[in-house]
Scaffold this active site. Structure first.
Site, PDB file in Angstrom:
ATOM      1  CG  HIS A 504      -1.772   1.183   1.401  1.00  0.00           C
ATOM      2  ND1 HIS A 504      -3.116   1.180   1.136  1.00  0.00           N
ATOM      3  CD2 HIS A 504      -1.481   2.448   1.805  1.00  0.00           C
ATOM      4  CE1 HIS A 504      -3.618   2.370   1.365  1.00  0.00           C
ATOM      5  NE2 HIS A 504      -2.640   3.169   1.773  1.00  0.00           N
ATOM      6  CD  GLU A 505       1.366   3.571   3.729  1.00  0.00           C
ATOM      7  OE1 GLU A 505       1.469   4.611   3.054  1.00  0.00           O
ATOM      8  OE2 GLU A 505       0.367   3.322   4.444  1.00  0.00           O
ATOM      9  CG  HIS A 508       0.230   6.374  -0.655  1.00  0.00           C
ATOM     10  ND1 HIS A 508      -0.813   7.036  -1.247  1.00  0.00           N
ATOM     11  CD2 HIS A 508      -0.297   5.722   0.417  1.00  0.00           C
ATOM     12  CE1 HIS A 508      -1.936   6.795  -0.564  1.00  0.00           C
ATOM     13  NE2 HIS A 508      -1.644   5.994   0.447  1.00  0.00           N
TER      14      HIS A 508
HETATM   15 ZN   LIG Z   1      -2.860   5.265   1.995  1.00  0.00          ZN
END
Ligand SMILES: [Zn+2]
Length: 712
Positions: A504-505, A508
């Site tokens: 997830h990170e 980003h």
């Molecule tokens: Zn997030």
């Protein structure tokens, strides 16, 4: 969704009304060092021009922030005093180029404040928050400046701007209006007060949560109290104790990597309860770190500000800029998901209760029992044990898996850069290169919990990319997590949740690394911000990718097919709870920010009423209770926590495109990069998404992935 806390601060993303970081006017007394000692005041002379962390000391921030404010003021003055008529170039583009120095300093400052803080930095944050708030207001409420912006805006149709320029102009104008440019003098004055007060309260809120998280310890001295804990969890607790100077004992805390395994495995019901209660009572203990008064004030001030600006509520104000546009749309969306989720959660609770009864437990399922019986049931139903997976998810292997994925999709290469200045020795830095070896940017990764670090996981940057005289200034992206530490006997072995968080990170960070726009300002709809991150989660446990990275940390053996099958089969297990605790927190967030009458609201009473109104069962507690809901009271997610599941409509639908063409399909990846990631925040996401997918996103893939059935 995972138990992990994803606090994606995305530092530097244009958040109107900043105020995400605050402070109180406690004086910080220091002799300002002469500028010649201050590394911010001269060229860094570091490889890749990275911040010289080996030279940066706490006392360097204040003079650098003050200088940054001064420089930006002068830059703005130059625009205002330009004798020529306002044009796109001399006003809008010029404004976009202001504040580079200040942003350079504050990006480092805010990053450290979250990832590696100390008492001095906390005091500095309290001092600088009102300064920065006033500075933002000075620009936003500068009448002459606004008149120039408006003059350009009014002629926008005739200026022959391209779509990126038009988007920049429209957002600049809208942000001025949203920041109070159309208010009268008296109202402007009040607005400044509100912003300043909010900037302080939100800093205070976050500091309190950190203090509360560090304050609680469960020290185990008797081996009988280990009952049920796998050896790896015992080893981790022994390691925590050793680090805390409690050699020979076992320490559990309410940091997520510590509390979750305890709740999953401990047979000691009373200890589970103790730990659980400590976790959910953060900020609600009636002591100096209590956040109830802060919640009350923040809500009241936000509501007053919204009214002042002509909106019904803070949620109306926030949502105007999001895909959802208004609270009704968000509430209807959440309500639609809530009913099937609640039904699922109830049947899960019943299954856990019958297990307790079968065992002759003789008690009613409580929130601190949920994880324990869920693990037991998972073992029974699927012969799958969370701790049996960890050996295949060594942190380094998971990292390798992500690197491999990025290689397959985008042709990226990752080259470790040891020897760069770091803010903490545990941080790892990689250079990210395109397939042809050209430099894309740097990525800093900081994996494990510390007392100096906020809970959760997030991605930000020390520098975002932009163009200076046609030359790209490459970004410095960051990922900060709170993953399981290595122990004396084993490396860091991640839970499945932690692996997902890592993907997830990383998503980003990829958006930060790929970002391409002529201008520095981006305006991302908050409820689309999880698209780049959550789409990465879909790859994490795909068998084809597991085959690339999920190797046993000792034997090097690939994860057995049978285990992969079990993971696949149990995908929807416990989804009622996982979706439920998340939705409840989102509903709570919306309830707070659509509250009309805020005087004397009783924080716990209000929270309780919201839970009762939706029929929440007592065995489930919102993922965050109000008093430690950092996302909405100290981060940028107020009236925006729903963004994760809203974005999930997009990422689930977008991932279908990969499934249709093959999950490593280069052409699909290139299209996603060119149409969504690179121009993220430079145009409406709806338009960008359609360019990628050829259609609007559909909700069905999300429902399928979560096992929800909606009756129309
Ligand atoms: Zn997030």
């Amino acid at each position: 969704m995972k138990h992990c806390i994803r606090l994606t601060l995305l530092l530097g993303l244009a958040v109107a009304f900043g105020g995400s970081f605050l402070s109180s006017p406690a004086a910080v007394q220091q002799t300002p060092p002469s500028p010649s000692d201050n590394p911010f005041f001269k060229p860094y002379q570091t490889p890749f021009n990275v911040p010289p962390f080996h030279l940066i000391r706490n006392e360097h921030f204040l003079p650098a922030i003050e200088e940054g404010i001064k420089r930006e003021e002068a830059e703005v003055e130059a625009i205002v005093n330009n004798p020529g008529p306002p044009t796109f170039e001399n006003t809008i583009a010029a404004l976009d180029r202001t504040g580079i120095f200040l942003q350079e300093v504050t990006s480092v400052f805010f990053s450290l404040q979250s990832a590696h803080t100390n008492k001095e930095l906390q005091a500095l944050a309290r001092k600088t928050a009102p300064m920065l708030s006033a500075h933002r207001d000075n620009i936003a409420l500068n009448e002459k400046l606004f008149r120039r912006v408006m003059a350009v805006y009014d002629r926008r149709e005739s200026l022959k701007l391209d779509r990126e320029q038009l988007f920049l102009l429209e957002n600049a104008y809208r942000d001025f209006v949203r920041s109070g440019a159309l208010l009268d003098e008296k109202q402007k004055l009040r607005l400044r007060e509100l912003n300043e007060e909010l900037s302080l309260l939100t800093v205070k809120f976050g500091d309190n949560v950190l203090a509360e998280t560090n304050a609680f310890r469960l020290i185990i001295e008797d081996q009988a109290d280990w009952a049920g804990l796998p050896p790896s969890v015992v080893a981790m607790a022994a390691e925590s104790a050793r680090r805390a100077g409690l050699e020979g004992k076992w320490l559990f805390t309410i940091h997520v990597p510590s509390i979750i395994p305890f709740l999953q495995y401990s047979e000691k019901r009373d200890l589970r309860e103790k730990l659980f209660r400590a976790y959910i009572m953060k900020g609600d203990n009636g002591d100096e770190n209590d956040n109830k008064e802060n919640v009350r004030k923040i809500i009241a001030l936000r509501q007053e500000r919204a009214k002042l600006l002509g909106y019904d509520t803070h949620a109306h104000f926030v949502l105007e800029k999001n895909m959802a546009r208004n609270p009704d749309t968000v509430n209807a969306f959440l309500a639609k998901l809530w009913d099937p989720t609640l039904a699922k959660a109830k049947s899960e609770a019943a299954a856990l209760q019958s297990m307790i009864d079968r065992e002759g437990g003789g008690f009613k399922l409580a929130p601190w029992d949920w994880w324990y019986y869920t693990e037991k049931l998972r073992r029974q139903k699927y012969a799958l044990d969370d701790s049996a997976l960890r050996p295949y998810f060594k942190l380094d292997n998971a990292r390798h898996g992500i690197f491999t994925l990025c290689g397959k999709l985008y042709g990226l290469k990752f080259v470790e850069q040891p020897g760069l200045p770091l803010y903490h020795p545990e941080v790892q830095v990689f250079e990210v290169q395109e397939g042809d070896g050209s430099h894309l940017g740097l990525l800093y990764m900081d994996f494990h919990p510390r007392e100096s670090k906020r809970g959760g996981a997030w991605s930000g940057s020390f520098r975002r990319s932009y163009y200076e005289q046609g030359k790209r200034i490459p970004p410095l992206a960051t990922i900060v997590c709170n993953f399981t530490r290595p122990t004396a006997d084993a490396p860091s072995l991640l839970s499945a949740d932690e692996v997902t968080t890592f993907f997830h990170e990383f998503g980003h960070a990829l958006a930060t690394l790929f970002s391409q726009s002529r201008y520095r300002s981006r305006s991302v709809a908050r409820d689309s911000v999880e698209l780049p991150s959550q789409i990465m989660e879909h790859w994490a446990f795909e068998p084809e990718l597991l085959a690339e990275y999920a190797r046993h940390y000792e034997s090097g053996e690939l994860i057995p097919e049978e285990l992969v099958e079990k993971m696949e089969k149990s995908k929807l297990f416990n989804q009622g709870f996982i979706t439920g605790e998340y939705l409840v927190a989102s509903i709570l967030d919306m309830a707070w920010h659509t509250l009309l009458s805020t005087s004397d609201v009783d924080v716990n009473g209000f929270e309780k009423k919201v839970m009762n109104d939706i029929g929440l069962i007592p065995e489930i507690v919102p993922r965050y209770r109000s008093t430690y809901f950092n996302h909405i009271f100290s981060g940028g997610y107020a009236a925006g926590y729903y963004a994760y599941i809203w974005s999930e409509v997009l990422d689930s639908d977008a991932y279908e495109a990969f499934k249709e063409k093959g999950i490593f399909d280069r052409a699909t990846a290139l299209s996603f990069r060119k149409n969504v990631l690179e121009p993220f925040g430079t145009e409406d996401i709806e338009v960008q998404y359609r360019r990628f997918r050829g259609a609007d996103p559909k909700i069905e893939p999300l429902l399928r992935n979560r096992g929800l059935e909606i009756k129309n």
